[in-house]
Enzyme design. Structure first.
Site, PDB file in Angstrom:
ATOM      1  N   HIS A 188      25.829 -21.302  -9.416  1.00  0.00           N
ATOM      2  CA  HIS A 188      27.328 -20.771  -9.346  1.00  0.00           C
ATOM      3  C   HIS A 188      28.301 -21.651  -9.115  1.00  0.00           C
ATOM      4  O   HIS A 188      29.221 -21.462  -8.142  1.00  0.00           O
ATOM      5  CB  HIS A 188      27.473 -19.363  -8.895  1.00  0.00           C
TER       6      HIS A 188
ATOM      7  N   GLU B 124      22.788 -12.729  -8.123  1.00  0.00           N
ATOM      8  CA  GLU B 124      22.686 -13.517  -7.396  1.00  0.00           C
ATOM      9  C   GLU B 124      22.814 -13.230  -6.065  1.00  0.00           C
ATOM     10  O   GLU B 124      23.360 -12.175  -5.534  1.00  0.00           O
ATOM     11  CB  GLU B 124      24.339 -14.352  -7.876  1.00  0.00           C
TER      12      GLU B 124
END
Length: 527
Positions: free
Chosen positions: A280, A262
């Site tokens: 997220h 990420e």
């Protein structure tokens, strides 16, 4: 008194800084720094409040010479080197409840989106296609939800799923049968869950045990047509294997809020039919952001100001209400631990920590940690309650705790028994007056003494004139005696002396005392 100093190094709701100041802490909000810049400044701070951006590595912890506690505003602490923080004596806390509801609701939302193919239907409708017959969804009612992880968030998801009239089966090694009954769910092993579940949602931390828990092999064991949701941690699912399972139709759909890497700028899953994702967003609600910010500020300030320990991941919890009550007992425990550590040193192979009376009614974990902190201080001046249990484990020390309901001669008693190759030795202490720790027994001999400053411990044969000879030897060496504590087993038998002195006793003086008739052991002590 100097105020504790806190650094907030990630973007956080402003209420966090307000709470720190309200509770008597100084706080600096400095975000977006490089690791090198953070390392250069971290030495000035007692506490560090972070989200997910700051990486607390060994280099940062080595530079954090005054750091006592790290607080993560959120659940996951993948960005903190917890074992090294523990070795450095730094407490690591998270806030597991601040975003539990938010994350659970996101998982439920993703499950609905998968069941009714909402993202794809929305996109095509907005393109003017009106695909009324192109999307055939499934109902949640009556379906089986497989829950991998039934902790704070997982239990909320289970409650919401039961409200939707789903059946819930859970795999969680820490889930007791009683807790499963309380939640109204079925406890099962992973293979059973994979074979039963129509939907699978993950709510477990990323550890070596859970990494790729949905591996290629386990995905193949899953029920054909299963739909999978992950709003927990990237790395719990083998993403390449999930892509293949979606392409083959074995997995009917997948929804991910988290990825192995990420921010996820590219993924083999992007563009796959029946795959939806979010960046997220599990904790991204106004309420959750405020909640975790307030909680991390409350927890860090409670520890630094009052000694309370909440949601710590590497040390026993200790509420702010418990801390004042336990403080004298922890002081006694640390002193007794330091006493046996200095007397027996490397020879110790096991330690038993016994409490009776009032001490037995208290939280035992902080008392045990304080004993080990004292005992391990013989090896390092930087030992504290956080790293002492790890040092003890590294040295192979067997630690036992024993709680007695009985009340003996003293209303409260703490006894430490250590085992060496030569046998067992014990010391015991109690709390006098206004919380004053006091030694009351050493090696089975009754002796009352304060353990403070420089002291001299002598084991000798009880005989007339010995005390005079010892006093003369110390006087000739210009060593002044502060207090004098004497105990013996019986007349003419083994006796112990514990003297407080005004300064450290030099080695030559210790040697001269060893030469006195009847002396069996001499040890200089410092508290």
């Amino acid at each position: 008194m100097t105020k504790p100093k806190i650094l907030i190094s990630d973007k956080m709701d402003p209420r966090a800084a307000e709470v720190f100041r309200e509770r008597g802490c100084e706080v600096d909000v400095i975000t977006g720094k490089t690791p090198e810049e953070l390392a250069a400044m971290i030495g000035a701070y007692d506490g560090l409040a972070i989200r997910s951006s700051t990486k607390v590595t060994k280099a940062i912890l080595d530079a954090a010479t005054n750091l006592k506690v790290i607080g993560r505003a959120g659940i996951g602490v993948d960005n903190v080197d917890i074992p090294y923080a523990s070795a450095k004596g730094v407490i690591v806390m998270n806030t597991p409840f601040g975003n539990s509801i938010t994350t659970a609701e996101h998982a439920i939302a993703m499950m609905f989106a998968l069941a009714r193919q909402i993202p794809e239907a929305n996109a095509q409708t907005q393109e003017g296609l009106w695909p009324k017959n192109g999307f055939m969804g499934v109902e949640l009612t009556g379906k089986t939800l497989g829950l991998i992880g039934a902790g704070n968030i997982g239990s909320i998801v289970a409650d919401r799923a039961l409200g939707l009239k789903m059946k819930v089966v859970a795999y969680d090694p820490f889930l007791s049968a009683e807790r499963a009954v309380e939640l109204g769910i079925e406890k099962a092993d992973l293979d059973t869950l994979l074979g039963k579940a129509d939907f699978i949602t993950l709510h477990t931390p990323l550890t070596e045990q859970t990494r790729n828990i949905l591996s290629r092999e386990n995905l193949a064991k899953a029920k054909k047509g299963v739909r999978i949701i992950n709003c927990a941690r990237g790395g719990l699912i083998d993403e390449a294997a999930l892509k293949d399972a979606l392409d083959s139709g074995h997995v009917a759909g997948a929804a991910l809020d988290v990825f192995v890497e990420e921010p996820a700028k590219a993924s083999p899953l992007f563009g796959t039919p029946n795959f939806i994702c979010t960046p997220h967003l599990g904790a991204s609600t106004d309420e959750a952001q405020v909640n975790v910010a307030i909680q991390v500020a409350e927890q860090l300030s409670d520890y630094l100001v009052n000694g309370g320990i909440t949601n710590a991941l590497n040390v026993p919890s200790l509420s702010a209400e418990e801390a004042p009550k336990l403080k004298p007992y922890m002081a006694l425990a640390e002193k007794l631990g330091r006493l046996v550590g200095q007397l027996e040193g490397d020879a110790i192979t096991s330690v038993a920590i016994e409490t009776e009376g009032a001490a037995a009614q208290l939280n035992q974990k902080p008392i045990v940690a304080a004993v080990l902190a004292g005992l391990m201080r013989v090896y390092s001046d930087t030992v504290n309650m956080v790293n002492a249990p790890f040092l003890a484990k590294e040295r192979g020390l067997d630690v036992r705790e024993v709680r007695h309901d009985r009340e003996g001669v003293y209303a409260t008693l703490l006894r430490i028994t250590v085992t060496t190759a030569d046998g067992s030795r014990s010391v015991a202490g109690t709390i006098f007056g206004k919380g004053e720790p006091r030694l009351v027994e050493i090696h089975g001999i009754k002796v009352e003494a304060d353990l403070d400053g420089d002291m001299l411990f002598v084991v000798n044969v009880d005989a007339p004139g010995f005390i005079g000879r010892l006093g003369s030897a110390l006087g000739q060496a210009d060593v002044n005696i502060g207090t004098f504590h004497l105990g013996r087993r019986d007349a003419g038998g083994e006796a112990v002396l514990l003297l407080s002195v005004d300064g450290a006793v030099p080695e030559p003086v210790l040697w001269s005392i060893c030469q006195l008739d009847g002396v069996k052991k001499v040890k200089a002590l410092r508290f």
